[in-house]
Design an enzyme around this catalytic site. Structure first.
Site, PDB file in Angstrom:
ATOM      1  CD  GLU A   6       3.474  -2.513  -5.798  1.00  0.00           C
ATOM      2  OE1 GLU A   6       4.017  -3.198  -4.999  1.00  0.00           O
ATOM      3  OE2 GLU A   6       3.986  -1.429  -6.008  1.00  0.00           O
ATOM      4  CD  GLU A  38       2.904   1.978  -3.089  1.00  0.00           C
ATOM      5  OE1 GLU A  38       4.032   1.410  -2.757  1.00  0.00           O
ATOM      6  OE2 GLU A  38       1.789   1.215  -2.637  1.00  0.00           O
TER       7      GLU A  38
END
Ligand code: GLA
Ligand code: ZN
Length: 641
Positions: free
Chosen positions: A147, A304
């Site tokens: 991320e 995710e």
């Protein structure tokens, strides 16, 4: 990515468990149908405990165990979590906030993204990993960082200031061009030397908006350069293995993912449900559609999501029975070729111990475990979906730069935000069973019967031309208020609003008329609107609805401009819910989109020919193409007309 079938699995953190647990993990993964795990994203200090000293043996054993069990590996580089020794050794690499505070350690991603020491150290650990595992038979995908920009999107340190100046020189060439682009005649900000330019640090008042926009672009590019550096290192060791990083489309405003998408081998996204929202499944669908659109309509991976609650929202609501499958299958319906969770086994310690997992604290005798294994079994039977493409009906324009620009300070109303209008239009399209592709404002639009521009405050001349060509070529365009207002430098192009779009829309806007908090206006069809109104003057367009009251009584509220073979609609106020849905029915008719499935609005129906996925979010069974979808259930059918 897997060679066949749909991927199913999650983040695996064996480093948090004694080795005797690993064998049990792998046995349970097989039971659940796991075929891909993500590994290693936070292991830097565990792989390089001191600078230049490496301890890979434990990770060798993990990879070998997974390989022996036939589980493929998405191997992460650990650059999102520099070791404690890194911060101690390089105090100049600390992340600095707008107020000039150096931020502390003990979490993750607390580093300056322009630090040369960070660049060297992260490239080095990626190099070590590539060298050691580049041809490991379990390796299926490289996962760079975690991320990007998640918690360190912008740094305001002196290193970043220097890097910003280099970036500005490359973009603007000389100071005269920069002064013109930034409009530095305003408030006497003229720069006489590059060294005078700072990042938009905390200042007593609003900082030059063009300067802020360039800083946001520069920061997105900075993180992208960090991605590229590691990617290129890894590429050298395993040329055939795809390389990705996990985007965070729902929660990260700060990366221009249109640019990023071109740099990854497969687009991967993390999506966490906005758990308190009634319409959380609609927000999920929107993010999935946006992810697929970034992938150019092709294959993408849900890297995710959660089996149940997360741990970082104000109130972390557990998923209800069946919600896990509905969520995962909605991503699959919208083009995902795999669904992974954060994480495999719930952590016992650390900041995320209350986050749900595939294997919860309470073990296998649980509803979550049953739902996880059911999903694994179901996905194993859906391998045929892999690589099929979603059939979209409508395009919605999405642009990160326009989002940034719209939400800088000192706009006409703080109630006007980018996501709010996008979501309002998206939700109505979702309820109408119209599948959305998101498009960059300068992308080709010709194949869509309808293009919606929810709010595109920053509209470049190229975008205006693109929209014009689309409409004159026969398209139906709908533009919402506060679009076409400024160019890429946050400069009004001149003349009445909406400068870039006024010819196409056939209107001029003499004045913005933002409404007071809670104030409502009525339109001629009885609709109620709030937040925003305008003093609109037709200049070729016909008035479809007018204001009955409020600050522009009798003035046009909604217009339609026939142009070439198409039409451009303009909506100058904030409509929502049933009022917006009613207006859109007229627009759909104009676009030839009237024939749609006769289904309750709560049934999500997405075509991935030759399949169709039906998800029943309602409380009553629904009939879809001759089959019954129970309340709360998901059905995958062959798409026979
Ligand atoms: C992000 C991160 C994960 C984890 C989850 C928790 O998506 O990538 O490491 O922190 O959030 O929801
Ligand atoms: Zn910095």
């Amino acid at each position: 990515m897997l060679e066949t079938g749909l991927a199913f699995g999650g983040d695996y953190t064996p480093e948090q468990w004694p080795e005797e647990v690993w064998a049990q993990d792998i046995a349970l993964m097989r039971q659940a149908g796991v075929n891909l795990v993500s590994l290693g994203m936070f292991n830097w200090a565990l792989l390089e405990p001191q600078p230049g000293r490496y301890t890979f043996e434990w990770l060798d054993r993990v990879l070998d165990l997974l390989h022996a069990a036939g589980i493929r590996v998405d191997l992460g580089t650990p650059s999102a979590a520099p070791p404690p020794w890194f911060a101690r050794l390089h105090p100049g690499a600390r992340l600095v906030d707008r107020a000039g505070h150096a931020l502390g350690q003990g979490g993750r991603q607390s580093f300056c993204p322009n630090s040369p020491e960070y660049a060297a150290a992260s490239a080095n650990i990626a190099d070590q990993l590539g060298r050691r595992y580049g041809d490991h038979p379990a390796l299926s995908l490289w996962h760079v960082h975690n991320e990007f920009a998640g918690v360190n999107p912008h740094c305001y340190c002196d290193t970043c200031a220097q890097a910003f100046r280099r970036w500005l020189r490359a973009k603007h060439g000389d100071l005269a061009a920069l002064n013109a682009a930034w409009g530095t005649a305003f408030w006497g900000q003229r720069y006489g030397d590059w060294a005078e330019i700072e990042p938009p640090r905390l200042a007593p008042t609003a900082v030059n908006p063009a300067q802020q926009l360039d800083y946001l672009r520069f920061s997105s590019d900075t993180h992208l350069a960090n991605f590229r550096r590691e990617r290129d290192v890894l590429r050298g060791y395993s040329p055939g293995v795809p390389i990705t990083t996990n985007f965070m489309i729902a929660n990260c405003k700060w990366l221009d993912y249109w640019k990023w998408a071109a740099e990854v081998d497969i687009v991967a996204n993390d999506h966490y449900l906005a758990s308190e929202r009634e319409d959380r499944h609609v927000e999920l669908a929107m993010c999935a559609d946006l992810t697929r659109s970034l992938a150019g309509g092709g294959s993408w991976l849900l890297m995710e999501h959660s089996t149940s609650a997360v741990n970082w929202q104000p109130r972390n609501i557990a998923k209800r029975p069946g919600e896990l499958a509905r969520n995962s299958m909605a991503h699959v319906a919208r083009g995902a070729d795999g669904v992974l969770f954060f994480q495999w086994r719930a952590s016992r310690f650390g900041a995320e111990k209350f986050h749900s997992a595939m294997l919860p604290q309470a073990g296998t005798g649980t509803r979550i475990w049953r739902e996880v294994t059911d999903l694994g079994a179901r996905l194993a039977g859906l391998g045929g979906l892999r690589g099929t493409r979603v059939a979209a009906d409508v395009a919605v324009v999405w642009d990160w730069e326009a989002w940034w620009a719209l939400e800088l300070e000192w706009r006409p109303s703080q109630d006007v935000t980018f996501r709010e209008r996008v979501e309002a239009y998206y939700a109505r399209l979702w309820e109408a069973h119209l599948t959305v592709d998101f498009v960059h404002p300068e992308a080709g639009l010709g194949r869509y019967p309808l293009v919606v521009v929810p709010s595109l405050y920053l509209t470049t001349p190229a975008t205006a031309k693109n929209l014009e060509a689309y409409v004159t070529g026969g398209g139906t365009l709908l533009v919402s208020y506060f679009s076409g207002i400024v160019d890429a430098n946050d400069t009004v192009p001149g003349g009445p609003y909406p400068g870039a779009l006024r010819d196409l829309l056939g209107v001029t806007v003499e004045e913005f008329l933002p409404l007071r908090a809670g104030e409502r206006v009525t339109l001629s069809d009885g609709s109620a609107a709030d937040v925003w109104a305008e003093d609109v003057h037709p200049a070729g367009a016909e008035t479809v609805l007018s204001y009955v009251d409020g600050p522009a009584p009798a003035g046009p509220a909604v217009t339609r401009n026939a142009r070439g073979r198409g039409a451009a609609w303009y909506v100058s106020t904030r409509l929502g819910g049933a009022d917006l849905a009613r207006l859109l029915e007229r627009v759909y008719a104009d676009a030839g989109l009237s024939a749609r499935p006769a289904l309750p609005a709560t049934v999500e129906l997405v075509r991935r020919p030759p399949y169709v996925v039906a998800i029943n979010h309602g409380t009553a069974p629904a009939e879809v193409r001759g089959a019954t979808v129970a309340a709360g259930a998901v059905l995958v059918l062959r798409d026979e007309p």
